[in-house]
Write a protein that holds these residues in place. Structure first.
Motif, PDB file in Angstrom:
ATOM      1  N   LYS A   1      -2.982   3.887   0.756  1.00 43.68           N
ATOM      2  CA  LYS A   1      -4.223   4.559   0.367  1.00 43.68           C
ATOM      3  C   LYS A   1      -5.212   3.606  -0.290  1.00 43.68           C
ATOM      4  O   LYS A   1      -6.432   3.721  -0.080  1.00 43.68           O
ATOM      5  N   LEU A   2      -4.710   2.643  -1.067  1.00 44.73           N
ATOM      6  CA  LEU A   2      -5.588   1.859  -1.930  1.00 44.73           C
ATOM      7  C   LEU A   2      -5.839   0.433  -1.447  1.00 44.73           C
ATOM      8  O   LEU A   2      -6.870  -0.146  -1.779  1.00 44.73           O
ATOM      9  N   ALA A   3      -4.910  -0.155  -0.698  1.00 43.13           N
ATOM     10  CA  ALA A   3      -4.987  -1.584  -0.411  1.00 43.13           C
ATOM     11  C   ALA A   3      -5.919  -1.981   0.739  1.00 43.13           C
ATOM     12  O   ALA A   3      -6.432  -3.111   0.732  1.00 43.13           O
ATOM     13  N   PRO A   4      -6.166  -1.160   1.769  1.00 41.10           N
ATOM     14  CA  PRO A   4      -6.936  -1.627   2.923  1.00 41.10           C
ATOM     15  C   PRO A   4      -8.273  -2.280   2.552  1.00 41.10           C
ATOM     16  O   PRO A   4      -9.078  -1.705   1.808  1.00 41.10           O
ATOM     17  N   GLY A   5      -8.456  -3.509   3.051  1.00 42.16           N
ATOM     18  CA  GLY A   5      -9.691  -4.239   2.841  1.00 42.16           C
ATOM     19  C   GLY A   5      -9.829  -4.863   1.475  1.00 42.16           C
ATOM     20  O   GLY A   5     -10.857  -5.491   1.174  1.00 42.16           O
ATOM     21  N   ARG A   6      -8.807  -4.762   0.646  1.00 41.18           N
ATOM     22  CA  ARG A   6      -8.926  -5.230  -0.734  1.00 41.18           C
ATOM     23  C   ARG A   6      -7.989  -6.400  -1.023  1.00 41.18           C
ATOM     24  O   ARG A   6      -7.071  -6.690  -0.275  1.00 41.18           O
ATOM     25  N   ARG A   7      -8.256  -7.059  -2.141  1.00 42.09           N
ATOM     26  CA  ARG A   7      -7.423  -8.157  -2.612  1.00 42.09           C
ATOM     27  C   ARG A   7      -6.398  -7.582  -3.587  1.00 42.09           C
ATOM     28  O   ARG A   7      -6.759  -6.873  -4.532  1.00 42.09           O
ATOM     29  N   VAL A   8      -5.128  -7.900  -3.366  1.00 40.60           N
ATOM     30  CA  VAL A   8      -4.038  -7.299  -4.133  1.00 40.60           C
ATOM     31  C   VAL A   8      -3.319  -8.369  -4.955  1.00 40.60           C
ATOM     32  O   VAL A   8      -3.030  -9.464  -4.461  1.00 40.60           O
ATOM     33  N   LEU A   9      -3.048  -8.042  -6.199  1.00 36.25           N
ATOM     34  CA  LEU A   9      -2.243  -8.873  -7.092  1.00 36.25           C
ATOM     35  C   LEU A   9      -0.877  -8.227  -7.241  1.00 36.25           C
ATOM     36  O   LEU A   9      -0.772  -7.065  -7.651  1.00 36.25           O
ATOM     37  N   ASP A  10       0.185  -8.968  -6.905  1.00 29.46           N
ATOM     38  CA  ASP A  10       1.560  -8.488  -7.015  1.00 29.46           C
ATOM     39  C   ASP A  10       2.241  -9.250  -8.147  1.00 29.46           C
ATOM     40  O   ASP A  10       2.559 -10.434  -8.013  1.00 29.46           O
TER      41      ASP A  10
ATOM     42  N   ARG B   1       7.110   5.725  -2.372  1.00 32.49           N
ATOM     43  CA  ARG B   1       5.974   6.015  -3.251  1.00 32.49           C
ATOM     44  C   ARG B   1       5.041   4.818  -3.380  1.00 32.49           C
ATOM     45  O   ARG B   1       3.811   4.963  -3.337  1.00 32.49           O
ATOM     46  N   PHE B   2       5.608   3.623  -3.548  1.00 26.82           N
ATOM     47  CA  PHE B   2       4.757   2.436  -3.632  1.00 26.82           C
ATOM     48  C   PHE B   2       4.009   2.208  -2.318  1.00 26.82           C
ATOM     49  O   PHE B   2       2.813   1.876  -2.324  1.00 26.82           O
ATOM     50  N   LEU B   3       4.687   2.390  -1.201  1.00 29.39           N
ATOM     51  CA  LEU B   3       4.039   2.182   0.096  1.00 29.39           C
ATOM     52  C   LEU B   3       2.914   3.188   0.329  1.00 29.39           C
ATOM     53  O   LEU B   3       1.848   2.831   0.866  1.00 29.39           O
ATOM     54  N   ALA B   4       3.140   4.439  -0.060  1.00 31.17           N
ATOM     55  CA  ALA B   4       2.091   5.447   0.107  1.00 31.17           C
ATOM     56  C   ALA B   4       0.862   5.099  -0.722  1.00 31.17           C
ATOM     57  O   ALA B   4      -0.288   5.274  -0.270  1.00 31.17           O
TER      58      ALA B   4
END
Length: 367
Positions: free
Chosen positions: A64-73, A57-60
């Motif tokens: 969908k949302l992460a491509p080209g974006r900056r992600v905070l984990d 679920r997290f990977l899906a």
């Protein structure tokens, strides 16, 4: 049969009733809740990294949302799991935050060995106390508890939305709900003693050591049988991470008894959505590292019949650390014969009494 063991916690000798039988996936087990405390070890991390229901679920959502974006984990752990997954799904870069010192140092070693190490920035500390720029477009945080908000997700992600995300930024997961159903504790552990699993003792001691003294820890039930539920699950806590996210809430609901038995508390479990339109993860009916939490309400089991109603009020309020919530429950059982039975529980994240409720007096016998 159970055995009584002793553990030491900052000078306190604590007697604990233990079930020495080996744990199996088809056999329920009683543990202390562990996710809310900084006691993670290799075993606990591995149960998360190998959780297929959660990971898919997290990977899906990231795909969908992460491509080209900056992600905070937030809460990246020793494996930098979602920071790495974000890059694999096309994120531009990732910022990984970890507060536990040992996990941070292991994450630093993990980062050094990665081909994409220059695309991940690793910071140590609480995200609520850190400042950084530029802001992220997506925040991914696996700080969801078996009680949905127990690990501080509401406070942490409210802060992340306010300070760390760009306007219109999104949070993964999307939504988490705690459900509750009436139960009897001994029925959740059929044919077994009401005692902690032997493998859980090091974690029980670690929590008491972290706090400095014993307290009435929340009770985690692994692999409970769903036929022990005396009614359907009803939401008692709702966290909308991309909507109206409340750090404190109060909910009153009515749980209708659907089969005869005895009630002494409620079993709670998690439903989780990483994307708004997906089938939720159901921690009661799916194989996942999230377990169920039993919350005692009545000193003695109360007989019930179909049509009886358990009126339950749940208040969630931040503890003195401003992050982790305390849970306060009040209950009135209305029987079809016109009787009323009252019960209550205060379940703090830390502190509070020790052996205040009969179930804890039984689990932790006096010397």
């Amino acid at each position: 049969m159970y055995e009584t063991r002793e553990i030491k916690a900052h000078g306190h000798t604590v007697r604990v009733n233990v079930d020495p039988a080996p744990e199996r996936e088809d056999r329920p087990a009683l543990w202390p809740t562990v996710g809310e405390y900084p006691i993670y070890d290799q075993f606990l991390y591995s149960t998360m990294t190998t959780d297929q229901e959660r990971n898919e679920r997290f990977l899906a959502a990231l795909a969908k949302l992460a491509p080209g974006r900056r992600v905070l984990d937030i809460g990246t752990g020793e494996d930098l799991l979602w920071a790495r997954a974000s890059l694999q799904t096309g994120a531009r870069n990732a910022l990984a935050v970890e507060v536990i010192e040992d996990a941070f140092h292991k994450a630093a070693d993990t980062l050094t060995a990665l081909d994409q190490h220059d695309q991940i920035t690793l910071l140590r500390g609480e995200s609520t106390a850190l400042q950084f720029a530029p802001k992220a477009d997506i925040c991914v945080a696996e700080i969801i508890g078996s009680l949905a908000g127990a690990e501080g997700a509401a406070a942490v992600l409210t802060d992340a939305r306010n300070r760390h995300l760009t306007p219109g930024g999104l949070v993964v997961p999307h939504r988490a709900v705690t459900l509750a159903a009436p139960v009897r504790l001994s029925t959740l552990l059929p044919g077994q003693p009401v005692a902690f699993a032997e493998a859980s003792l090091p974690y029980l001691q670690a929590i008491f050591d972290w706090h400095g003294r014993p307290f009435d820890i929340r009770l985690r039930i692994e692999h409970p049988h769903t036929d022990a539920l005396l009614g359907d699950g009803t939401p008692i806590e709702v966290l909308d991470f991309n909507g109206e996210l409340r750090t404190e809430q109060r909910t009153t609901t009515r749980l209708t008894i659907t089969q005869a038995g005895h009630v002494d508390g409620v079993l709670t479990w998690l439903n989780l959505w990483c994307l708004p339109d997906e089938e939720p993860l159901d921690a009661l009916r799916m194989k996942t590292n999230w377990a169920s939490i039993y919350l005692p309400l009545f000193g003695e089991p109360v007989p019930v019949t179909p049509g009886d109603v358990l009126e339950l009020t749940v208040e969630v309020a931040l503890s003195d650390d401003g992050i982790h919530p305390d849970y306060h429950l009040g209950a009135t059982l209305h029987t079809t014969s016109g009787n009323k039975h009252h019960g209550s529980l205060t379940s703090p994240h830390h502190g509070g009494p020790f052996r205040a409720h009969p179930v804890y007096q039984a689990l932790f016998p006096a010397a």
